[in-house]
Design a protein around this motif. Structure first.
Motif, PDB file in Angstrom:
ATOM      1  N   ALA A  28      65.786  14.188  39.416  1.00 35.57           N
ATOM      2  CA  ALA A  28      66.048  15.629  39.523  1.00 35.57           C
ATOM      3  C   ALA A  28      66.376  16.277  38.188  1.00 35.57           C
ATOM      4  O   ALA A  28      66.794  17.433  38.141  1.00 35.57           O
ATOM      5  N   GLY A  29      66.183  15.554  37.093  1.00 38.62           N
ATOM      6  CA  GLY A  29      66.432  16.142  35.785  1.00 38.62           C
ATOM      7  C   GLY A  29      67.900  16.424  35.531  1.00 38.62           C
ATOM      8  O   GLY A  29      68.789  15.957  36.249  1.00 38.62           O
ATOM      9  N   SER A  78      71.752  14.846  37.328  1.00 36.79           N
ATOM     10  CA  SER A  78      72.707  15.956  37.239  1.00 36.79           C
ATOM     11  C   SER A  78      72.163  17.270  37.798  1.00 36.79           C
ATOM     12  O   SER A  78      72.927  18.192  38.090  1.00 36.79           O
ATOM     13  N   GLY A  79      70.821  17.353  37.995  1.00 34.27           N
ATOM     14  CA  GLY A  79      70.261  18.555  38.608  1.00 34.27           C
ATOM     15  C   GLY A  79      70.244  18.509  40.125  1.00 34.27           C
ATOM     16  O   GLY A  79      69.891  19.506  40.779  1.00 34.27           O
ATOM     17  N   THR A  80      70.649  17.375  40.722  1.00 33.77           N
ATOM     18  CA  THR A  80      70.508  17.186  42.171  1.00 33.77           C
ATOM     19  C   THR A  80      71.360  18.140  42.983  1.00 33.77           C
ATOM     20  O   THR A  80      70.898  18.728  43.971  1.00 33.77           O
ATOM     21  N   SER A  81      72.630  18.309  42.600  1.00 30.53           N
ATOM     22  CA  SER A  81      73.533  19.139  43.396  1.00 30.53           C
ATOM     23  C   SER A  81      73.041  20.578  43.487  1.00 30.53           C
ATOM     24  O   SER A  81      73.189  21.239  44.519  1.00 30.53           O
ATOM     25  N   GLU A  89      79.925  15.575  41.696  1.00 27.18           N
ATOM     26  CA  GLU A  89      79.226  16.755  42.217  1.00 27.18           C
ATOM     27  C   GLU A  89      78.214  16.355  43.288  1.00 27.18           C
ATOM     28  O   GLU A  89      78.076  17.038  44.313  1.00 27.18           O
ATOM     29  N   LEU A  90      77.496  15.256  43.043  1.00 26.31           N
ATOM     30  CA  LEU A  90      76.511  14.787  44.009  1.00 26.31           C
ATOM     31  C   LEU A  90      77.184  14.409  45.324  1.00 26.31           C
ATOM     32  O   LEU A  90      76.741  14.817  46.407  1.00 26.31           O
TER      33      LEU A  90
END
Length: 284
Positions: free
Chosen positions: A58-59, A93-96, A125-126
């Protein structure tokens, strides 16, 4: 005589309908799009069929907008699964933010890497996002497989516990009709050797080169086993890691597959339709 002629005409018409229906049924229906999103020094790929969508990684948090643009371009409203190869920041870190912006049905990650959940803001965060949206987390290992509609995914690694986040990456071979792609996370050449030894057929049309084109990945033996026609390197321009590695790039070019780089070409999109593969790049 006229009546007999009419019967023959009707019969031929009926046979024609049957033949036409058979041709329509057997004609290739593959219509897929795979975009390797330019997320700098990270990884994110969007796999889209008519009714389904799967992401591999997720970048980073700062590249969430680039991922949203790619998803919106494909009219994605919901995501069947996000496969997180491992839990490094440049992959998760882009997943949330995606979970907040889209309906995400499932998160998938490496069974062995998930044992060593690092204490980090990204993981916190995830976990918070998963709990708030009640999204299941599935941990996978070599031999597992699953489908999202007509998108098939087979897990080739981890074959064992490596106790190293990069080596413990979930490696997935994605099948789209008769075509296939290999997503390798950040594995190293010793893991590539384990994959070769544990799986009979790993040939794939497209190889996502491991670890942003690192020197420790994409061995000659692995290239021979995968036998790709295309390879993609997801990497940032002017990065401090000196990636992609020159030796690795020479191996890819020497093998003869067509090589695409996100730092040079931006988003790289493969269109699969009627047995053909067409490539479109954001930058010329």
């Amino acid at each position: 005589m006229r009546r007999k002629t009419k019967v023959i005409i009707y019969l031929l018409f009926f046979i024609g309908i049957i033949i036409f229906a058979f041709v329509i049924q057997t004609f290739p229906k593959d219509d897929y799009t795979v975009t390797f999103v330019d997320v700098g020094q990270g990884d994110c790929s969007v796999i889209k069929s008519k009714n389904n969508c799967v992401l591999v990684d997720a970048g980073t948090r700062k590249d969430a907008r680039a991922v949203r643009i790619a998803l919106d371009r494909l009219s994605v409203k919901s995501i069947d699964a996000i496969v997180l190869s491992h839990l490094d920041s440049d992959h998760i870190s882009g997943t949330s933010r995606l979970i907040n912006d889209y309906e995400v049905k499932k998160i998938i990650t490496s069974e062995t890497d998930a044992k060593y959940l690092p204490e980090s803001t990204d993981v916190d965060e995830l976990n918070t996002a998963l709990e708030l949206k009640n999204i299941p987390l599935k941990k996978v290992k070599s031999g597992d497989s699953f489908k999202a509609g007509d998108i098939g995914l087979s897990v080739l690694s981890p074959c064992k516990e490596y106790s190293d986040s990069n080596k413990d990456s979930a490696v997935v071979r994605v099948t789209l009709g008769k075509r296939s792609l290999m997503f390798t996370g950040d594995i190293t050449s010793d893991v590539e050797a384990d994959i070769i030894n544990n799986h009979k057929n790993i040939s794939s049309d497209i190889l996502k080169a491991a670890h942003h084109g690192s020197r420790t990945s994409t061995s000659g033996d692995f290239l021979n086993a995968v036998n790709p026609s295309f390879s993609v390197v997801s990497v940032s321009d002017y990065n401090t890691y000196n990636l992609p590695n020159l030796e690795t790039m020479n191996r890819l070019y020497g093998y003869g597959c067509k090589v695409y780089r996100t730092d040079e070409m931006g988003d790289i999109t493969f269109h699969f339709k009627n047995g053909k593969i067409d490539v479109e790049t954001e930058k010329a």
